[in-house]
Motif scaffolding. Structure first.
Motif, mmCIF file in Angstrom:
data_model
loop_
_atom_site.group_PDB
_atom_site.id
_atom_site.type_symbol
_atom_site.label_atom_id
_atom_site.label_comp_id
_atom_site.label_asym_id
_atom_site.label_seq_id
_atom_site.Cartn_x
_atom_site.Cartn_y
_atom_site.Cartn_z
ATOM 1 N N HIS A 230 -3.630 -4.938 9.808
ATOM 2 C CA HIS A 230 -2.703 -6.047 10.107
ATOM 3 C C HIS A 230 -3.351 -7.422 9.933
ATOM 4 O O HIS A 230 -3.096 -8.355 10.703
ATOM 5 C CB HIS A 230 -2.101 -5.900 11.515
ATOM 6 C CG HIS A 230 -1.161 -4.732 11.612
ATOM 7 N ND1 HIS A 230 0.101 -4.747 11.070
ATOM 8 C CD2 HIS A 230 -1.329 -3.496 12.139
ATOM 9 C CE1 HIS A 230 0.677 -3.580 11.265
ATOM 10 N NE2 HIS A 230 -0.171 -2.800 11.903
ATOM 11 N N LYS A 331 14.439 -0.284 4.389
ATOM 12 C CA LYS A 331 14.493 -1.682 3.930
ATOM 13 C C LYS A 331 15.148 -1.780 2.555
ATOM 14 O O LYS A 331 15.578 -2.862 2.153
ATOM 15 C CB LYS A 331 13.078 -2.290 3.872
ATOM 16 C CG LYS A 331 12.433 -2.474 5.241
ATOM 17 C CD LYS A 331 11.066 -3.154 5.157
ATOM 18 C CE LYS A 331 10.404 -3.191 6.528
ATOM 19 N NZ LYS A 331 9.026 -3.745 6.482
ATOM 20 N N ASN A 363 -1.887 -8.156 4.085
ATOM 21 C CA ASN A 363 -2.811 -7.350 4.871
ATOM 22 C C ASN A 363 -3.128 -6.018 4.208
ATOM 23 O O ASN A 363 -4.027 -5.311 4.627
ATOM 24 C CB ASN A 363 -2.246 -7.132 6.287
ATOM 25 C CG ASN A 363 -0.774 -6.771 6.294
ATOM 26 O OD1 ASN A 363 0.017 -7.351 5.546
ATOM 27 N ND2 ASN A 363 -0.387 -5.826 7.107
ATOM 28 N N LYS A 371 -3.414 0.114 -6.401
ATOM 29 C CA LYS A 371 -2.212 0.788 -6.898
ATOM 30 C C LYS A 371 -1.655 0.073 -8.130
ATOM 31 O O LYS A 371 -1.103 0.709 -9.033
ATOM 32 C CB LYS A 371 -1.170 0.746 -5.765
ATOM 33 C CG LYS A 371 -0.166 1.839 -5.793
ATOM 34 C CD LYS A 371 0.428 1.997 -4.388
ATOM 35 C CE LYS A 371 1.915 1.853 -4.378
ATOM 36 N NZ LYS A 371 2.476 1.827 -3.018
HETATM 37 P P1 TYD Z 1 3.234 -4.550 7.654
HETATM 38 O O1 TYD Z 1 2.319 -5.520 7.047
HETATM 39 O O2 TYD Z 1 2.637 -3.550 8.532
HETATM 40 O O3 TYD Z 1 4.437 -5.256 8.323
HETATM 41 P P2 TYD Z 1 4.919 -6.323 9.332
HETATM 42 O O4 TYD Z 1 4.496 -7.717 8.914
HETATM 43 O O5 TYD Z 1 6.388 -6.124 9.178
HETATM 44 O O6 TYD Z 1 4.352 -5.898 10.640
HETATM 45 O O7 TYD Z 1 4.113 -3.792 6.582
HETATM 46 C C1 TYD Z 1 3.794 -3.569 5.271
HETATM 47 C C2 TYD Z 1 5.057 -3.493 4.449
HETATM 48 O O8 TYD Z 1 4.660 -3.397 3.097
HETATM 49 C C3 TYD Z 1 5.947 -2.303 4.753
HETATM 50 O O9 TYD Z 1 7.308 -2.709 4.661
HETATM 51 C C4 TYD Z 1 5.634 -1.319 3.626
HETATM 52 C C5 TYD Z 1 5.238 -2.228 2.505
HETATM 53 N N1 TYD Z 1 4.288 -1.653 1.557
HETATM 54 C C6 TYD Z 1 4.730 -1.289 0.291
HETATM 55 O O10 TYD Z 1 5.914 -1.452 -0.024
HETATM 56 N N2 TYD Z 1 3.839 -0.760 -0.593
HETATM 57 C C7 TYD Z 1 2.525 -0.564 -0.278
HETATM 58 O O11 TYD Z 1 1.730 -0.074 -1.116
HETATM 59 C C8 TYD Z 1 2.083 -0.950 1.028
HETATM 60 C C9 TYD Z 1 0.653 -0.787 1.408
HETATM 61 C C10 TYD Z 1 2.994 -1.493 1.909
#
Ligand code: TYD
Length: 394
Positions: A230, A331, A363, A371
């Motif tokens: 995070h 989403k 983050n 990827k």
């Molecule tokens: P996160 O940073 O934990 O969220 P928040 O700010 O809402 O607490 O969430 C990461 C978001 O990114 C989550 O919606 C999933 C997305 N994601 C992808 O679409 N592809 C990826 O490869 C990764 C790592 C995350």
């Protein structure tokens, strides 16, 4: 006394992903405050938990491999160091941690019923209620006590912290351990990550503020660990003060010293953070406008709550960002909260003919860059706003 330091403007609820865009969704004014006595940083507006955390909550802990491996590692560490007879997780989400433990030794608390359902289906005992005294007493009646409580990115989402810790004290055994994990205020300040603040993140803890709070409940931090999750988190290991079976480790003093050195106990630090955030907004808008003026295509990657804060603070809409990609099922085919920008279910081809990608999930930069190596190798570029707005490709 609470002193105001930053206004992030009118914001929607950061996880309110609507199927049909509407400019009439609920909003609030996002303002940040520093308490000069307790050193706690918080937002002013409190949205009721039932509005934020309900059966429509989209966030899934197990959506990224980074988080999955972090939970796996932590579960081995907990077993090795503490070997709990009974573990309770507050905010167990979809069971990303819980499922590493035996079913008869781990229970979950998850008020979002859609998520609680997932762990229940895997036969983990899960309460779909909010964490409060009523629930803690209910669990006490059934299980008597627990010797390990874990809670990640949850306690800072609850307005009444006094009740949170009273409820923990009620059920934690005398020699039990509480582990909590939340974004680190120090990392947030260092990264100028103003997007860590939104309606769900009522507080962003520093070790100093947490220490002051825990004191009221005869609890103390005995170890602390910095984590990359995070955007920089702290994992606090906490015990009852009367429990003399564990020593307070040097890591705790080191963290306090680091926070003091960086001025986390001083109001001026937050005023400087506010100045930097205003500058960050200006520069971010300039960079995006310049790219658009060259007729290039920008999309967003990771429809995070953080991105929602940034886009609403900087007033960026679909004239600048064509769409977002995200892997989270709940989403997709919805809109970025407050903005007319569509979120599409991630697939690689959605990156074709794209020149720039705004990293909403900054983050997870390393995981995403790995990827999307092909996108970068083909000349594609990423844009981030942390620690300051810029274009990156490595
Ligand atoms: P996160 O940073 O934990 O969220 P928040 O700010 O809402 O607490 O969430 C990461 C978001 O990114 C989550 O919606 C999933 C997305 N994601 C992808 O679409 N592809 C990826 O490869 C990764 C790592 C995350």
């Amino acid at each position: 006394m609470n002193k105001f330091f930053l206004n992030l403007g009118v914001q929607p609820l950061a996880n309110n992903f609507l199927k049909k865009f509407s400019s009439k969704q609920p909003t609030y004014n996002l303002k940040l405050y520093f308490n000069t006595k307790t050193k706690m940083v918080s937002i002013s507006k409190r949205i009721p938990s039932s509005v934020m955390f309900n059966s429509k909550y989209p966030y899934r802990s197990s959506m990224s491999s980074t988080m999955q491996s972090s939970f796996k590692q932590l579960s081995s560490e907990i077993k090795k160091k503490f070997n709990p007879k009974l573990l309770l997780e507050i905010g167990s989400n979809d069971g990303a941690l819980l499922t590493h433990f035996d079913k008869d030794r781990a229970i979950g608390v998850e008020p979002c019923k859609n998520l609680a359902k997932i762990t229940r289906a895997k036969r983990y005992y899960t309460y779909d209620d909010y964490w409060d005294l009523k629930l803690s007493s209910k669990i006490k009646k059934k299980f008597s006590e627990v010797d390990l409580i874990y809670s990640a990115n949850t306690l800072t989402h609850i307005s009444n912290l006094n009740e949170v810790f009273k409820s923990i004290n009620l059920i934690l055994s005398d020699e039990g351990v509480l582990i909590i994990e939340d974004p680190s205020l120090l990392e947030c300040i260092k990264n100028n990550a103003y997007d860590q603040f939104y309606n769900e993140h009522i507080y962003v803890f520093s070790a100093i503020a947490l220490k002051n709070l825990l004191k009221k409940f005869n609890l103390e931090i005995f170890d602390v660990k910095n984590l990359p999750t995070h955007g920089g988190s702290l994992r606090y290991f906490i015990k009852k003060k009367n429990n003399k079976t564990r020593n307070v480790k040097l890591s705790v003093k080191k963290q306090f010293d680091k926070e003091i050195k960086n001025g986390l106990d001083k109001f001026k630090t937050y005023k400087d953070f506010a100045t930097k955030s205003t500058k960050s907004k200006k520069l971010f808008i300039e960079i995006l406008n310049k790219i658009k003026n060259n007729n290039k295509r920008i999309i967003g990657y990771g429809a995070t709550a953080k991105a929602s804060t940034v886009l609403n603070y900087c007033n960026i809409d679909n004239k600048i960002i064509d769409y977002f990609v995200d892997t989270t099922p709940d989403k997709s085919n919805r809109f970025i909260p407050g903005k007319n920008i569509k979120i599409k279910k991630y697939k690689k081809t959605l990156l074709d003919n794209v020149d720039y990608i705004y990293l909403g999930a900054w983050n997870f930069k390393n995981e995403i860059f790995k990827k999307e190596k092909a996108f970068i190798d083909n000349g594609g570029k990423f844009i981030t706003h942390v620690p300051s707005p810029r274009i990156i490709n490595k």
